[in-house]
Design a protein around this motif. Structure first.
Motif, PDB file in Angstrom:
ATOM      1  N   UNK A 276       0.831  -1.204   0.000  1.00  0.00           N
ATOM      2  CA  UNK A 276       0.000   0.000   0.000  1.00  0.00           C
ATOM      3  C   UNK A 276       0.864   1.252   0.000  1.00  0.00           C
ATOM      4  N   UNK A 277       1.920   1.240   0.821  1.00  0.00           N
ATOM      5  CA  UNK A 277       2.795   2.415   0.893  1.00  0.00           C
ATOM      6  C   UNK A 277       3.549   2.617  -0.418  1.00  0.00           C
ATOM      7  N   UNK A 278       3.877   1.534  -1.108  1.00  0.00           N
ATOM      8  CA  UNK A 278       4.526   1.680  -2.408  1.00  0.00           C
ATOM      9  C   UNK A 278       3.625   2.453  -3.365  1.00  0.00           C
TER      10      UNK A 278
ATOM     11  N   UNK B  66      10.455   8.473   1.722  1.00  0.00           N
ATOM     12  CA  UNK B  66      10.578   7.044   1.446  1.00  0.00           C
ATOM     13  C   UNK B  66      11.819   6.474   2.124  1.00  0.00           C
ATOM     14  N   UNK B  67      12.921   7.227   2.139  1.00  0.00           N
ATOM     15  CA  UNK B  67      14.127   6.771   2.841  1.00  0.00           C
ATOM     16  C   UNK B  67      13.841   6.572   4.327  1.00  0.00           C
TER      17      UNK B  67
ATOM     18  N   UNK C 296      10.079  -1.019  -3.203  1.00  0.00           N
ATOM     19  CA  UNK C 296      10.320   0.272  -2.552  1.00  0.00           C
ATOM     20  C   UNK C 296      11.703   0.812  -2.933  1.00  0.00           C
ATOM     21  N   UNK C 297      12.696  -0.084  -3.012  1.00  0.00           N
ATOM     22  CA  UNK C 297      14.039   0.343  -3.434  1.00  0.00           C
ATOM     23  C   UNK C 297      14.020   0.858  -4.869  1.00  0.00           C
ATOM     24  N   UNK C 298      13.236   0.212  -5.722  1.00  0.00           N
ATOM     25  CA  UNK C 298      13.103   0.676  -7.106  1.00  0.00           C
ATOM     26  C   UNK C 298      12.527   2.081  -7.155  1.00  0.00           C
ATOM     27  N   UNK C 299      11.492   2.316  -6.370  1.00  0.00           N
ATOM     28  CA  UNK C 299      10.899   3.652  -6.334  1.00  0.00           C
ATOM     29  C   UNK C 299      11.906   4.691  -5.854  1.00  0.00           C
TER      30      UNK C 299
ATOM     31  N   UNK D 290       8.384 -10.339   1.631  1.00  0.00           N
ATOM     32  CA  UNK D 290       9.007  -9.145   2.206  1.00  0.00           C
ATOM     33  C   UNK D 290      10.149  -8.651   1.326  1.00  0.00           C
ATOM     34  N   UNK D 291      10.964  -9.580   0.838  1.00  0.00           N
ATOM     35  CA  UNK D 291      12.073  -9.192  -0.046  1.00  0.00           C
ATOM     36  C   UNK D 291      11.544  -8.529  -1.319  1.00  0.00           C
TER      37      UNK D 291
END
Length: 446
Positions: A159-161, A180-181, A211-214, A204-205
């Motif tokens: 959802x946060x993504x 995001x960080x 999220x890392x991509x964003x 989770x991974x």
């Protein structure tokens, strides 16, 4: 005290077949790719060979330059740059992705350390995937403790993504990058050490990879291309470890897109796009269209026939899409037509590009404020290239309407490009007013 000559650097230059003058020229070229202007010449290189330590970002540029020339990764130790600041993270694929991610995210939150993130350079060597395309599995983390990880935790991350992606589309990557960080540091990091079933752990991974991509895309949109490359690489590692070929395909495609946007169309970049497309072969149609259309964009620089075929295939795949909207589940049709325009523009079909951009703008939703503004700017540039001044001015004024709400290097670049395109026409009716408006927008407040 007398300096110690840098014998390691001397030997590397000999292996590269470069004298000081050629090396200085190669360094200036690599710096120019990063948007940097270097004052490096024969005597500068001679001072380094005598033992003077270059200052950042020169060490990173030296390593990149030598790595390209020798076609292997050159480390700071091997080049005799031991006093140069170490890379904030190891650029090799073998580095622990979770450790890299949390270290980088924490650095984003420290104003003093964050400035160091801009000292790195985008490396061509990091674009090359490991042998046979095998991305190594991430090492095991520390022992798990605390409440057991549940599916509801993963749903919160997903959802946060969507929230972060929507905010970036509205206002640009710079607007939400620090948030995001902070989320990765304070909310996601603790989850990584909780016990979980294998399926949930993989989930989770995969969620963390997205999220890392964003965050990588936001970093690129902030002009921090080297750290963006690290985030994209981290995402690919995490997706591979999660056995999630769809997210891996999106990560590799994102890496290829980032390199292309910086003007790189090398075999390594094409290989990334091809690998992305292969990993997406069992993905939903939207993801397959997403990877395939970028093959068309890259092939347009090398093979017209292959580019057109890839574009047709991407359009057919997109027509099959029935996924729910989401940053990793659907591919906006406006974005597809924007990339069609990129293909046509590279093939010098500017009328085709104009039609595709017009369609792209018409299909942009109200949530796509930044993409719509960038499409407006490209439409203006294409109209002007075709000699259509009035519609070009109309689109540039619409772009300027949105510009104050955006914090995006891409938007800044399009504004700079507008001035460059308009200067030869500054005596034409309406152009002076537009240039005055740009000056007013960019002038510092009194």
């Amino acid at each position: 005290m007398p300096r110690t000559a840098n014998i390691q650097l001397k030997l590397l230059l000999q292996a590269a077949g470069w004298g000081p003058t050629q090396f200085a020229a190669a360094l200036r070229n690599v710096a120019a790719e990063q948007g940097l202007t270097l004052v490096v010449h024969l005597t500068t290189v001679r001072r380094w060979l005598e033992g003077t330590q270059p200052r950042p970002p020169l060490p990173a540029l030296i390593l990149e330059c030598l790595s390209r020339r020798l076609d292997r990764r050159i480390t700071a130790h091997e080049a005799g740059l031991t006093r140069a600041p170490a890379q904030l993270v190891d650029p090799a694929w073998e580095a622990d992705p979770m450790r890299k991610l949390i270290h980088l995210a924490q650095t984003e939150l420290d104003p003093h350390r964050r400035a160091l993130l801009g000292a790195g350079v985008l490396t061509a060597t990091a674009l090359a995937l490991p042998a046979q395309g095998q991305i190594p599995a991430a090492p095991d983390g520390p022992g798990h403790s605390g409440r057991r990880l549940a599916e509801r935790d993963l749903e919160r991350l997903r959802t946060m993504a969507s929230v972060f992606a929507a905010s970036a589309d509205q206002h640009g990557g710079q607007h939400v990058r620090a948030a995001l960080a902070a989320y990765l540091t304070h909310e996601v990091s603790p989850l990584l050490h909780r016990p979980a079933r294998t399926q949930v752990h993989h989930g989770l991974r995969a969620a963390t990879a997205r999220l890392a991509l964003l965050l990588g895309s936001m970093s690129a949109d902030s002009g921090h291309h080297a750290v963006a490359q690290h985030y994209h690489q981290i995402a690919a590692r995490l997706a591979a470890d999660a056995d999630d070929p769809t997210t891996l395909a999106i990560a590799l495609r994102t890496m290829a897109t980032h390199a292309h946007d910086l003007g790189r169309h090398t075999p390594a970049v094409v290989n990334l796009a091809e690998r992305a497309d292969r990993h997406a072969r069992h993905a939903p149609p939207a993801v397959r269209a997403y990877t395939h259309v970028h093959l068309a964009v890259l092939n347009a620089h090398h093979n017209r026939h292959a580019a057109v075929n890839a574009l047709v295939r991407a359009e057919l795949l997109h027509a099959e899409d029935s996924a729910e909207p989401g940053p990793f589940s659907s591919y906006p049709v406006g974005a597809l037509h924007y990339q069609r325009a990129q293909v046509f523009a590279t093939l010098k079909d500017h009328t085709g590009a104009l039609t595709a951009l017009t369609t792209s703008l018409r299909l942009r939703t109200s949530a796509e404020r930044l993409p719509a503004a960038l499409t407006r700017a490209r439409l203006a540039e294409t109209h002007l290239r075709l000699g259509h001044l009035e519609p070009a001015l109309t689109h540039w004024h619409a772009f300027l309407d949105a510009y104050p709400t955006l914090r995006s290097v891409r938007a800044d670049q399009r504004l700079t490009a507008a001035v460059q395109h308009l200067r030869p026409h500054q005596r034409r009716a309406g152009v002076t007013d537009l240039l005055d408006r740009i000056t007013e927008l960019t002038s510092p407040p009194r």
